[in-house]
Structure formats: structure tokens, C-alpha cells
Motif scaffolding. Structure first.
Motif, PDB file in Angstrom:
ATOM      1  N   SER A 132      47.518  23.278  48.568  1.00 20.06           N
ATOM      2  CA  SER A 132      46.157  22.778  48.432  1.00 20.06           C
ATOM      3  C   SER A 132      45.215  23.602  49.305  1.00 20.06           C
ATOM      4  O   SER A 132      45.513  23.857  50.477  1.00 20.06           O
ATOM      5  N   TRP A 133      44.087  23.958  48.722  1.00 26.32           N
ATOM      6  CA  TRP A 133      43.098  24.716  49.486  1.00 26.32           C
ATOM      7  C   TRP A 133      42.518  23.860  50.628  1.00 26.32           C
ATOM      8  O   TRP A 133      42.151  24.380  51.681  1.00 26.32           O
ATOM      9  N   LEU A 180      36.357  31.448  50.451  1.00 24.34           N
ATOM     10  CA  LEU A 180      36.455  30.788  49.150  1.00 24.34           C
ATOM     11  C   LEU A 180      35.188  30.984  48.331  1.00 24.34           C
ATOM     12  O   LEU A 180      35.232  31.097  47.102  1.00 24.34           O
ATOM     13  N   HIS A 200      35.631  34.367  46.810  1.00 23.51           N
ATOM     14  CA  HIS A 200      36.683  34.392  45.788  1.00 23.51           C
ATOM     15  C   HIS A 200      36.211  33.769  44.482  1.00 23.51           C
ATOM     16  O   HIS A 200      36.451  34.311  43.391  1.00 23.51           O
ATOM     17  N   THR A 201      35.556  32.629  44.553  1.00 17.37           N
ATOM     18  CA  THR A 201      35.071  31.989  43.325  1.00 17.37           C
ATOM     19  C   THR A 201      34.012  32.835  42.633  1.00 17.37           C
ATOM     20  O   THR A 201      33.952  32.886  41.401  1.00 17.37           O
ATOM     21  N   PHE A 228      37.025  21.503  48.581  1.00 21.92           N
ATOM     22  CA  PHE A 228      37.912  22.631  48.303  1.00 21.92           C
ATOM     23  C   PHE A 228      38.855  22.334  47.132  1.00 21.92           C
ATOM     24  O   PHE A 228      39.228  23.243  46.382  1.00 21.92           O
ATOM     25  N   LYS A 229      39.256  21.070  46.988  1.00 23.41           N
ATOM     26  CA  LYS A 229      40.096  20.715  45.842  1.00 23.41           C
ATOM     27  C   LYS A 229      39.323  20.883  44.535  1.00 23.41           C
ATOM     28  O   LYS A 229      39.875  21.338  43.520  1.00 23.41           O
ATOM     29  N   GLN A 246      39.266  24.501  43.816  1.00 22.57           N
ATOM     30  CA  GLN A 246      40.575  24.944  43.352  1.00 22.57           C
ATOM     31  C   GLN A 246      40.794  24.564  41.881  1.00 22.57           C
ATOM     32  O   GLN A 246      41.292  25.378  41.091  1.00 22.57           O
ATOM     33  N   ASP A 247      40.406  23.344  41.518  1.00 22.35           N
ATOM     34  CA  ASP A 247      40.524  22.925  40.114  1.00 22.35           C
ATOM     35  C   ASP A 247      39.652  23.790  39.212  1.00 22.35           C
ATOM     36  O   ASP A 247      40.070  24.169  38.107  1.00 22.35           O
ATOM     37  N   ASP A 307      38.750  26.916  39.734  1.00 17.49           N
ATOM     38  CA  ASP A 307      39.333  28.251  39.612  1.00 17.49           C
ATOM     39  C   ASP A 307      40.565  28.232  38.709  1.00 17.49           C
ATOM     40  O   ASP A 307      40.809  29.176  37.941  1.00 17.49           O
ATOM     41  N   GLN A 308      41.363  27.159  38.770  1.00 18.65           N
ATOM     42  CA  GLN A 308      42.521  27.056  37.884  1.00 18.65           C
ATOM     43  C   GLN A 308      42.088  26.937  36.426  1.00 18.65           C
ATOM     44  O   GLN A 308      42.691  27.537  35.535  1.00 18.65           O
TER      45      GLN A 308
END
Length: 572
Positions: free
Chosen positions: A2-3, A14, A17-18, A211-212, A215-216, A218-219
Motif C-alpha cells: 500500500s502506498w 507520487l 509519478h502520477t 495515497f490509496k 494508487q487505485d 494509477d492501477q
């Protein structure tokens, strides 16, 4: 992983990265756009090719040979094949490119929302820390003031010369400062407790949640890229069966070509009778001698046959209009696809004469230099704006300008490559012109061109007397066995390709090899027809007796132009 738990202090990384993920998605979308543009252009060129070679006459006038019919079937299959390439481009445009662009906009909005929430949480934590730090400093100041008031009170209390009122006043001040220090201590403790609670909430609830979400997001971007990769391939795979049928149709059309049937059709069309009856007549009857010498006129002795044409013996030439008309009809029959295709224009203008090619290349180089200067100005402006953003972050994000700067630099590299390529072609043309100028100079010295006529370098004399005598000196009667040079004789033979009219003729003073494309090879003393005058670049367009056209150096020929009619000419 988890981020929120592993990257709790990597907010800025982050963020980068995004942003990179969205830029990569848009880069792939740009790739798909260029690919579908290629498919559309390919389909358009195929359709134009089919249209160019399709018969332009009615079916009754077209030859019915199997080879021709098979070729027309191949053209139809190729037209269907072009339609499938358009289907591929359409699927890529709607199911891949359009979907990617819409998803990119949604990603940008979602990323902006999550980052704003993270920045708000960080700003609130910073505010709590500042309040705690201010209360700490205040407590420190109040403690120092209380210590000073205590020292003053103790000094006055021990001083025998101090009055009672002074001692009471110092004591009151000491009690007041001590009370204020206690209150500052209580405030500092409350602020410290509040900051610790907000900090725990920030790093255990707010940041992990944000951050979650990132992360979702980016996935989901990665999953979307995989789906569009598959759609990109499916757009091609769906049309493969239909394309295979088109290719099978072309193979079937090739197998349908029957050479025996073509031969029978030729016999039938040329003889006007059935092929079986024609061959039956040849096989059933014996050939008998035919005496063709009965109507021949004799000269001198009976064994000599005059070779004078009938038209010359009767005192009148044979009519030329029927011959030319018959030749034109024959040429139309032999060429099945209308007009002869013209040579396509090349990127390096090698189909043009050297001087015109040099001008076109120089014009293109100037245009490319202007575009390069625009890109350089845009790059400089973006760099200045980036510097302003770096010095004043509240005005904008400097990293948002980097994709545009990279794209501008890429465009500059492409333009520099194009300029270098065109400059290479230009130097090649100038080198050839320099070598040709040396060759013309040597030819001029060899032939000793007299004063008063055109030299190989293109200069003319002003002596009018020599201008009138030169044509008579250079005119020569036609040689035996060669036809009389009539400018209008060859004009009608090329009417199926809309040739330029003959405006004069010329005689080659020197031989010319014509190595460049678009030029015409000529031998010394060869007579050519002029179909286009010199436009100021040192080249004249001419046509040979065989019909071949091209450009020749103006200084290499002696030109005679027509004026006011067939018999009146002007000598140059």
C-alpha cells in the motif's frame, strides 16, 4: 503493498509519478492517432490508384479479354481492401484514440482532486505546528520575564535603603509574571497535545486514504492501457478474414486468365469471323499462287520495279489525315487505361530541371528555417515561464511545462533533420550545375562559337546583321530517308496525352547527355521541336521526333520560333 503505509512521506514523488503516468497515456494516444492517419492515407491512396486505372470508357468499348477482365476484378478487390483499411482506421479512432482522450481528461480531474486534498491536509498540519511553536515561544518569553521580576524583587527586598512601596510593587510584578508564565505553559501544553493528535491523524488516516486513492487511480490507468493495447490489435484482427477474401479474389482473377481464349478473341475481333471457321478454311483449301506483278509499272527494263509511292507517281501526295487518324485510333486501342500516367513528383524535386530544382529546394529550406525559428522562440518562452514558476510556485507548476518543452525540442530536431536533408540535395544540385558549367565552357572553346550567336553560357549578341544571316547559314536541307520536319506533323500523334503545341524548332549545337531526370538527351546537329520557351532559368522544353519530351540547355541549341503563321518565323 500500500502506498499509504509504505510511502507515507513521498507525497512529492507520487505527484511526479502520477503525472508521468498521464503523460505516458497521452503519448500512446498520440501514437494511435498517427497510426490511424497512416491507415486513412493508405486507404485514400489505394482508392485513388484504383480510380486512376479503372476504365474510363463504356463496357461495350472495352476489350473483353480475360487478362483485362481479371485486372478489373483485381481493381475491385483492391478497392474493397482499401475499405477494410478505412474500417481499421475508424475502429482505432473511436475505440482506442477517442477512449484514451476521454479517460485522460477524467484522470487529470481525479488526480487534481486527490492532490488538492493532500495539500489541504498538509497545510492544516503545518498550521497546527505553527500554533504549537508560537505557544512554545510565548511560554519561553514569559518564563524569562518572570525570572527577571523575581531577581528584581529579591534585590529590593534585601536592600535596606529601598522603601516599602518599592518592595511591594516589585513583589506584585513578580507574582503577575509568574502567573502569566503558568498560563503560557498550560497553553503550550494544549497546543502540543493538539498537534500530536493531528499529526497522528494526518499520517495514519488522511494521507493513507489519499495515497490509496492515487494508487487505485494509477492501477486503473494501467488496466486501461492494457485494454486499449488489446483493442488496437483487435481492430486489425477483425478485418483479416475479409482481407483474406479480397486476396483470394485476386488469386482467382489471376487463375481466370486464359491465353487460348485471348488468342481466339483476337482472331475473331480482327477477322470478323468465327475462329473455328477461320482455321477450317485454312486447313481445307490449298494455297494457290497469286501474281502481284501484273499491275506494276516498269522503268527502263522490265525487270526493274519502281519504288516510287503511288501518291508520288500520280503527282499528288497521299493524304496524311487518315494516317494520323488511324495511328491515333491504334494507340487508343493499345493503351487500355486512358492517358499515359505522368511521373509523380518526388520529394527531392529530382524530376525538375536543375535550376528549377535548385529554386524549389531553396524555397523549402527557407520555409523550414522559418518554422525552426518559431519553434526556438516557443522553446525560449516556455523556459522563461518555467523559471518564473520555479521562483514563484504560487503562479503555476513548473513540471507541467516540461512535456510541451520536450515536444518543442523534438520538433526542432525534426526540422533540423529536414533542413540538413534539403541542404544536401541543394549542394548536390549546385555541384552538378558547376560541373555542367565547366563542361559547357570546354565545349564552347572546342567549337569556337562565333561572335553574334548564342554561346553555351546563354549570352546573345546585339549585332542585328548577324542575327539575320545566322539562320540561313545554319539551315540545312533534310537528308535523304528522313521525313520533312513539319512542326504540326508530330503534334497530332500525341493528342491522346494532351501534348503541348509546337511553337518552333531548334538545332543542337552541342551534344547533351541529360543525366538528370526530366532532361532530354540530344546529339550534335539533332533537330528538336520547341514546346515551351525558356522561363529565365536557362532551360528550354523540347520534343524529339520520337515523341520523347524533356528540358535541354538553352545555350546548347539554335532556336527558330514560329511567328504570325506557318511560313513566318523569327530567328533567335
Amino acid at each position: 503493498m500500500s502506498w499509504g503505509t509504505e510511502l507515507w512521506d513521498q507525497f512529492e514523488n507520487l505527484d511526479k509519478h502520477t503525472q508521468w503516468g498521464i503523460d505516458f497515456l497521452e503519448r500512446y494516444a498520440k501514437f494511435v492517432k498517427e497510426r490511424l492517419d497512416i491507415e486513412q492515407n493508405y486507404a485514400k491512396q489505394l482508392r485513388n490508384l484504383v480510380k486512376k486505372y479503372c476504365p474510363k470508357r463504356s463496357k461495350d468499348e472495352e476489350p473483353r479479354f480475360t487478362s483485362c477482365l481479371s485486372f478489373y476484378s483485381i481493381l475491385n478487390e483492391l478497392n474493397d481492401y482499401a475499405g477494410q483499411r478505412e474500417v481499421v482506421a475508424e475502429d482505432m479512432a473511436h475505440k482506442v484514440y477517442g477512449e484514451l482522450m476521454r479517460y485522460s481528461q477524467d484522470l487529470k480531474a481525479e488526480r487534481k482532486h486527490h492532490l488538492q486534498e493532500g495539500r489541504k491536509a498538509q497545510q492544516y498540519l503545518d498550521h497546527c505546528w505553527k500554533q504549537m511553536d508560537n505557544s512554545k515561544r510565548k511560554f519561553e518569553r514569559e518564563c524569562k520575564e518572570a525570572e527577571k521580576s523575581q531577581v528584581t524583587y529579591e534585590r529590593l527586598d534585601n536592600d535596606i535603603n529601598a522603601t516599602k512601596s518599592e518592595v511591594e510593587k516589585a513583589k506584585a510584578q513578580f507574582y503577575l509574571r509568574t502567573h502569566m508564565a503558568d498560563e503560557s505553559k498550560n497553553e503550550y501544553a494544549a497546543q502540543l497535545q493538539n498537534f500530536n493528535a493531528e499529526q497522528w491523524k494526518h499520517f495514519n488516516n488522511s494521507i493513507p486514504h489519499i495515497f490509496k486513492n492515487l494508487q487505485d487511480m494509477d492501477q486503473r490507468r494501467t488496466i486501461k492501457l492494457g485494454e486499449t493495447y488489446r483493442s488496437f490489435a483487435e481492430a486489425e484482427r477483425r478485418v483479416i478474414p475479409i482481407i483474406s477474401k479480397c486476396l483470394e479474389g485476386m488469386v482467382s482473377a489471376a487463375k481466370a486468365v486464359d491465353e487460348r481464349r485471348v488468342c481466339d478473341q483476337v482472331c475473331f475481333s480482327l477477322s470478323g469471323i468465327s475462329p473455328l471457321f477461320f482455321f477450317g478454311c485454312l486447313s481445307s483449301q490449298d494455297s494457290s499462287i497469286v501474281d502481284f506483278s501484273q499491275n506494276l509499272s516498269r522503268t527502263g527494263s522490265d525487270g526493274t520495279i519502281s519504288n516510287t509511292p503511288k501518291g508520288d507517281r500520280d503527282g499528288a501526295p497521299a493524304p496524311r489525315s487518315d494516317q494520323k487518324h488511324q495511328m491515333s485510333r491504334t494507340k487508343n486501342k493499345l493503351w487500355l487505361f486512358g492517358k499515359k500516367p505522368k511521373a509523380p513528383s518526388l520529394e527531392d524535386f529530382s524530376h525538375l530541371p536543375p535550376e528549377q530544382r535548385r529554386k524549389r529546394l531553396q524555397q523549402r529550406i527557407d520555409e523550414l528555417n522559418k518554422e525552426l525559428q518559431k519553434e526556438m522562440d516557443q522553446r525560449d518562452a516556455l523556459n522563461k515561464m518555467k523559471d518564473v514558476y520555479e521562483k514563484n510556485p504560487q503562479m503555476g507548476d513548473p513540471s507541467s511545462l516540461q512535456p510541451k518543452i520536450s515536444e518543442t525540442i523534438c520538433n526542432m530536431e525534426k526540422l533540423r533533420s529536414e533542413i540538413h536533408k534539403n541542404e544536401t540535395w541543394l549542394s548536390e544540385v549546385e555541384g552538378k550545375q558547376s560541373s555542367r558549367g565547366d563542361r559547357r565552357h570546354s565545349a564552347d572553346n572546342h567549337h569556337h562559337t562565333p561572335q553574334g550567336r548564342e554561346s553555351p553560357e546563354g549570352s546573345y549578341t546585339d549585332d542585328t546583321s548577324q542575327e539575320h544571316h545566322t539562320p540561313q547559314h545554319r539551315s540545312s536541307p533534310p537528308k535523304p530517308g528522313h521525313p520533312n520536319l513539319d512542326p504540326h506533323e508530330f503534334d497530332d500523334e500525341f493528342d491522346d496525352d494532351d501534348p503541348l503545341p509546337v511553337i518552333g524548332h531548334c538545332k543542337a549545337l552541342y551534344s547533351f547527355d541529360g543525366q538528370n531526370e526530366g532532361t532530354l538527351v540530344m546529339a550534335e546537329n539533332e533537330v528538336l521541336y520547341i514546346i515551351e520557351e525558356d522561363k529565365g532559368d536557362g532551360w528550354t522544353r523540347a520534343r524529339k521526333q520520337s515523341g520523347e519530351e524533356g528540358y535541354v540547355p538553352t545555350s546548347y541549341v539554335e532556336i527558330t520560333m514560329e511567328k504570325h503563321g506557318k511560313g513566318a518565323v523569327t530567328y533567335i
